[in-house]
Design an enzyme around this catalytic site. Structure first.
Site, PDB file in Angstrom:
ATOM      1  CB  ILE A   1      -1.020  -0.001   1.165  1.00 41.76           C
ATOM      2  CG1 ILE A   1      -2.099   1.045   0.921  1.00 41.76           C
ATOM      3  CG2 ILE A   1      -0.356   0.226   2.505  1.00 41.76           C
ATOM      4  CD1 ILE A   1      -2.897   0.883  -0.334  1.00 41.76           C
TER       5      ILE A   1
ATOM      6  CB  SER B   1      10.480  -1.172   4.724  1.00 40.75           C
ATOM      7  OG  SER B   1       9.369  -2.012   4.710  1.00 40.75           O
TER       8      SER B   1
ATOM      9  CE  LYS C   1      -8.006  -1.679   5.967  1.00 41.02           C
ATOM     10  NZ  LYS C   1      -7.585  -2.814   5.065  1.00 41.02           N
TER      11      LYS C   1
ATOM     12  CG  ASP D   1      -6.612  -6.317   5.677  1.00 43.18           C
ATOM     13  OD1 ASP D   1      -5.960  -5.573   6.424  1.00 43.18           O
ATOM     14  OD2 ASP D   1      -6.605  -6.189   4.437  1.00 43.18           O
TER      15      ASP D   1
HETATM   16  P1  NAP Z   1       2.675  -5.522   3.025  1.00 42.12           P
HETATM   17  O1  NAP Z   1       2.805  -5.467   1.534  1.00 42.12           O
HETATM   18  O2  NAP Z   1       2.964  -6.803   3.723  1.00 42.12           O
HETATM   19  O3  NAP Z   1       3.625  -4.359   3.586  1.00 42.12           O
HETATM   20  C1  NAP Z   1       3.890  -4.182   4.952  1.00 42.12           C
HETATM   21  C2  NAP Z   1       5.296  -3.591   5.079  1.00 42.12           C
HETATM   22  O4  NAP Z   1       5.577  -3.299   6.451  1.00 42.12           O
HETATM   23  C3  NAP Z   1       6.411  -4.513   4.601  1.00 42.12           C
HETATM   24  O5  NAP Z   1       7.317  -3.769   3.796  1.00 42.12           O
HETATM   25  C4  NAP Z   1       7.087  -4.956   5.900  1.00 42.12           C
HETATM   26  O6  NAP Z   1       8.432  -5.237   5.719  1.00 42.12           O
HETATM   27  C5  NAP Z   1       6.913  -3.715   6.727  1.00 42.12           C
HETATM   28  N1  NAP Z   1       7.076  -3.922   8.162  1.00 42.12           N
HETATM   29  C6  NAP Z   1       6.626  -4.947   8.921  1.00 42.12           C
HETATM   30  N2  NAP Z   1       6.960  -4.726  10.218  1.00 42.12           N
HETATM   31  C7  NAP Z   1       7.643  -3.559  10.259  1.00 42.12           C
HETATM   32  C8  NAP Z   1       8.242  -2.789  11.288  1.00 42.12           C
HETATM   33  N3  NAP Z   1       8.233  -3.188  12.583  1.00 42.12           N
HETATM   34  N4  NAP Z   1       8.847  -1.621  10.962  1.00 42.12           N
HETATM   35  C9  NAP Z   1       8.886  -1.208   9.690  1.00 42.12           C
HETATM   36  N5  NAP Z   1       8.334  -1.880   8.653  1.00 42.12           N
HETATM   37  C10 NAP Z   1       7.711  -3.047   8.948  1.00 42.12           C
HETATM   38  O7  NAP Z   1       1.225  -5.078   3.482  1.00 42.12           O
HETATM   39  P2  NAP Z   1       0.246  -4.009   2.788  1.00 42.12           P
HETATM   40  O8  NAP Z   1      -0.642  -4.692   1.815  1.00 42.12           O
HETATM   41  O9  NAP Z   1       1.030  -2.844   2.327  1.00 42.12           O
HETATM   42  O10 NAP Z   1      -0.669  -3.667   4.038  1.00 42.12           O
HETATM   43  C11 NAP Z   1      -0.181  -2.888   5.112  1.00 42.12           C
HETATM   44  C12 NAP Z   1      -1.382  -2.232   5.791  1.00 42.12           C
HETATM   45  O11 NAP Z   1      -2.059  -1.409   4.841  1.00 42.12           O
HETATM   46  C13 NAP Z   1      -2.424  -3.245   6.302  1.00 42.12           C
HETATM   47  O12 NAP Z   1      -2.921  -2.850   7.541  1.00 42.12           O
HETATM   48  C14 NAP Z   1      -3.542  -3.186   5.255  1.00 42.12           C
HETATM   49  O13 NAP Z   1      -4.819  -3.410   5.830  1.00 42.12           O
HETATM   50  C15 NAP Z   1      -3.420  -1.744   4.791  1.00 42.12           C
HETATM   51  N6  NAP Z   1      -3.936  -1.551   3.421  1.00 42.12           N
HETATM   52  C16 NAP Z   1      -3.529  -2.372   2.407  1.00 42.12           C
HETATM   53  C17 NAP Z   1      -4.068  -2.214   1.125  1.00 42.12           C
HETATM   54  C18 NAP Z   1      -3.643  -3.080  -0.028  1.00 42.12           C
HETATM   55  O14 NAP Z   1      -4.192  -2.923  -1.130  1.00 42.12           O
HETATM   56  N7  NAP Z   1      -2.693  -3.965   0.116  1.00 42.12           N
HETATM   57  C19 NAP Z   1      -5.012  -1.210   0.897  1.00 42.12           C
HETATM   58  C20 NAP Z   1      -5.353  -0.355   1.935  1.00 42.12           C
HETATM   59  C21 NAP Z   1      -4.809  -0.538   3.197  1.00 42.12           C
HETATM   60  P3  NAP Z   1       8.883  -6.800   5.398  1.00 42.12           P
HETATM   61  O15 NAP Z   1       8.231  -7.152   4.109  1.00 42.12           O
HETATM   62  O16 NAP Z   1      10.354  -6.733   5.331  1.00 42.12           O
HETATM   63  O17 NAP Z   1       8.349  -7.613   6.551  1.00 42.12           O
END
Ligand code: NAP
Length: 311
Positions: A13, A35, A90, A168
């Site tokens: 995101i 990250s 969120k 989620d």
């Molecule tokens: P994601 O692709 O798994 O990205 C999460 C990121 O956070 C990864 O780069 C991860 O690094 C990093 N991370 C984990 N723990 C951390 C820490 N302690 N300090 C710093 N970075 C850390 O997940 P995402 O899809 O972007 O979703 C993240 C959030 O956004 C969720 O709550 C989701 O509900 C929300 N969201 C997502 C979307 C969507 O379309 N995907 C849309 C709206 C909202 P590593 O990979 O190295 O672990």
């Protein structure tokens, strides 16, 4: 003065929405990314965790926290302790108590805290709210069915405790209905299907009711193949209103569906404008209503073990 922004949690995101919107906004300057995986943006300092960002001494005014929800509270508290304003993706945290802790910490440090709900800024949502304000509402049906393999590939956190599973995406539907319906909602019953090899639900049926007795039925599933459904249907005394495509498309009785100028980054552009306004006015916007309903569904729902799920 521009707001020097660090993006923490630089995954899907952050790349899809936060980065292009913040870079295009005259109100923000991207100061750093954080990250675990070590990849950032060329020309911008990147750090593997918050401690490294803080130790660097780089000037930061605000953070956008786009990590999985399980680590968001810890990251947000580190930011607040530095006196930085906080934009929470969120859901704002894994539990309601965590959000309360963040609210208190932000108040004490006099920084802005923003619990963002991007789906509320989808283009059909505000017209839907205005149209419903003058109607007698009889029932509401929410169908939120998507393929986790397509939308969340290899995101193990979503299946772990505090990861929400199918809630989620479903919390987006809750963020919309709690905004467009005129009265508060309460969970009456919930059935949560949890695969035997995972900790979070893959599907759920949730029955809610508003304070006037209007029923709301939610059908949620993470195994949807073929066409995906992000639809809300509201039966009223003036006919059926349908808000589909996650809030992008609105159909009113007797009219053709309208999709008023839906651009790829409209929701997040509106969120960043709101965050800039909150910072400028020294205010916070902390709304836990959608998270409360998810929490209540977990609390009062039946947890059914279903067959293991392997992506
Ligand atoms: P994601 O692709 O798994 O990205 C999460 C990121 O956070 C990864 O780069 C991860 O690094 C990093 N991370 C984990 N723990 C951390 C820490 N302690 N300090 C710093 N970075 C850390 O997940 P995402 O899809 O972007 O979703 C993240 C959030 O956004 C969720 O709550 C989701 O509900 C929300 N969201 C997502 C979307 C969507 O379309 N995907 C849309 C709206 C909202 P590593 O990979 O190295 O672990």
């Amino acid at each position: 003065m521009t707001i020097r922004l660090a993006m923490v949690g630089f995954g899907k995101i952050a790349h899809d929405q936060h980065l292009p919107v913040a870079q295009a906004s005259p109100a923000f300057d991207l100061a750093a990314t954080v990250s675990k995986d070590g990849k950032g943006v060329e020309g911008t300092p990147h750090f593997s965790d918050m401690a490294a960002l803080i130790d660097s001494g780089i000037a930061v005014d605000a953070v956008a926290i786009c990590t999985p929800p399980q680590v968001r509270r810890a990251v947000a508290l580190q930011a607040i302790a530095q006196g930085w304003h906080v934009f929470l993706e969120k859901p704002p945290a894994s539990t309601l108590a965590e959000v309360a802790v963040l609210r208190t910490a932000a108040e004490e440090k006099r920084v802005s805290l923003f619990t963002s709900w991007h789906s509320r800024f989808a283009p059909g949502v505000e017209p839907a709210r205005l149209w419903l304000a003058d109607r007698e509402i009889r029932s509401v049906t929410v169908t939120w069915r998507e393929d986790v393999r397509v939308w969340h590939p290899e995101q193990q956190w979503i299946w772990q405790p505090g990861g929400f599973g199918v809630f989620d995406p479903a919390i987006n539907a809750l963020s919309i209905i709690t905004h467009i319906l005129p009265r508060p909602l309460m969970v009456e019953e919930a059935d949560l299907d949890v695969p035997a090899n995972l900790a979070a639900p893959i599907a759920a049926r949730v029955s809610l009711r508003d304070t006037a007795g209007v029923p709301v039925a939610m059908d949620l599933d993470f195994r949807q193949e073929g066409p995906q459904s992000w639809d809300i249907m509201v039966e009223t005394d003036a006919g059926t209103m349908t808000l589909s495509k996650g809030g992008d498309e609105l159909s009113l009785p007797g009219g053709a569906p309208t999709s008023p100028n839906a651009g790829p980054h409209d929701e997040y552009a509106a969120l960043y404008a709101r965050f800039a306004d909150l910072i400028a006015s020294g205010a916070s916007d902390v709304d836990v209503t959608p998270l409360t309903l998810v929490s209540d569904a977990f609390l009062c729902g039946r947890h059914n073990r279903v067959e293991p799920f392997v992506e």
